[in-house]
Design a protein around this motif. Structure first.
Motif, PDB file in Angstrom:
ATOM      1  N   HIS A 271      40.224  42.464  42.027  1.00 16.27           N
ATOM      2  CA  HIS A 271      39.765  43.003  40.751  1.00 16.27           C
ATOM      3  C   HIS A 271      38.402  43.654  40.957  1.00 16.27           C
ATOM      4  CE1 HIS A 271      42.753  40.986  38.126  1.00 16.27           C
ATOM      5  NE2 HIS A 271      42.695  40.032  39.038  1.00 16.27           N
ATOM      6  N   ILE A 272      38.185  44.749  40.253  1.00 20.42           N
ATOM      7  CA  ILE A 272      36.865  45.378  40.217  1.00 20.42           C
ATOM      8  C   ILE A 272      36.583  45.786  38.779  1.00 20.42           C
ATOM      9  CG2 ILE A 272      35.672  47.527  40.743  1.00 20.42           C
ATOM     10  CD1 ILE A 272      36.311  47.236  43.575  1.00 20.42           C
TER      11      ILE A 272
ATOM     12  N   ASP B 222      39.571  43.866  47.621  1.00 18.47           N
ATOM     13  CA  ASP B 222      39.178  43.525  46.255  1.00 18.47           C
ATOM     14  C   ASP B 222      40.394  43.449  45.348  1.00 18.47           C
ATOM     15  OD1 ASP B 222      36.689  45.849  47.035  1.00 18.47           O
ATOM     16  OD2 ASP B 222      36.334  43.694  46.841  1.00 18.47           O
TER      17      ASP B 222
ATOM     18  N   THR C 205      44.430  46.820  43.839  1.00 19.76           N
ATOM     19  CA  THR C 205      43.146  46.479  43.212  1.00 19.76           C
ATOM     20  C   THR C 205      43.232  46.857  41.743  1.00 19.76           C
ATOM     21  OG1 THR C 205      41.867  46.899  45.229  1.00 19.76           O
ATOM     22  CG2 THR C 205      40.671  46.934  43.145  1.00 19.76           C
TER      23      THR C 205
END
Lengths: 118, 115
Positions: free
Chosen positions: B10-11, B8, B109
């Motif tokens: 970006h979260i 991931d 991330t």
């Protein structure tokens, strides 16, 4: 606390200039490292050093050299800066564990130098 | 080649919600595993590390991570995030017992927190 100090927070240089990035640590660590950090690429190891006057190439050493004349200081040198060397440069240090094997259990990082080459 | 994957880039989570950041490594033996956090304009700070023993490790700032050998994973978790947790998180692995030990980082991330 361990302190790793990078001499410049921001640096702007012109293409072809010789650039020195300085890093000093105050905890008598044997190991020191230079990484560059680029968006989407994470941290990539440029050079590292296990002791004074010792150096090892990391994953992306091309266009860089290093100097470790004193234990506390590790310098990264861009012999002729190019625009593709615009990046965030992070210095780190760690203690050596054991006498035979180098078990680098953790890194202590400086705050980074954002280098822009125009 | 040994590698670390953070799938991931970006979260985004809401403040107060739970968080899990994924990390997978490729290595035959049990590696040394780390999670680092980088706040804007700062260097990297160690959150936690795993060398051996209990597979659930506690770190600073309320974070924990669980080593799962069967899944080659070392996911970072926090039960309730705070706005100050917005940062970039890096998983890293050290290959032990070799002279040329290196710390290999994932690509990171970036965590965004919604108010």
């Amino acid at each position: 606390d361990v302190k790793v100090t990078q001499s410049s927070r921001y640096l702007v240089k012109r293409t072809g200039e010789k650039v020195f990035l300085e890093c000093v640590q105050d905890m008598d660590h044997e190991n020191m490292f230079w990484y560059r950090q680029d968006p989407g690429l994470g941290l990539r190891l440029i050079y590292f050093s296990y002791d004074v006057k010792m150096k090892e190439k990391g994953d992306i050493p091309e266009g860089y050299s290093v100097s470790r004349e004193k234990k506390e200081r590790f310098s990264l040198i861009l012999e002729s800066a190019s625009t593709n060397q615009t990046s965030m440069y992070l210095c780190a240090s760690s203690p050596r564990r054991g006498t035979k094997l180098l078990k680098m259990k953790r890194l202590f990082f400086g705050s980074g130098t954002q280098l822009s080459v125009l | 080649a040994q590698s670390v994957t953070q799938p991931d880039i970006h979260i985004t989570v809401s403040e107060g919600a739970s968080l899990e950041l994924r990390c997978n490594y490729s290595y035959g033996a049990t590696p040394y595993l780390f999670w680092y956090v980088q706040s804007p304009g700062q260097g990297l700070q160690l959150l936690l590390k795993y060398f051996s023993g209990d597979t659930l490790v506690q770190g600073i700032k309320g974070f924990e991570a669980e080593f799962k050998r069967s899944q080659s994973s070392f996911n970072l978790r926090k039960p309730s995030v705070h706005w100050s947790d917005a940062a970039e998180y890096f998983c890293a692995v050290v290959r032990p017992m070799n002279r040329d030990d290196k710390i290999i980082f994932g690509k990171g991330t970036r965590l965004h927190i919604l108010p």
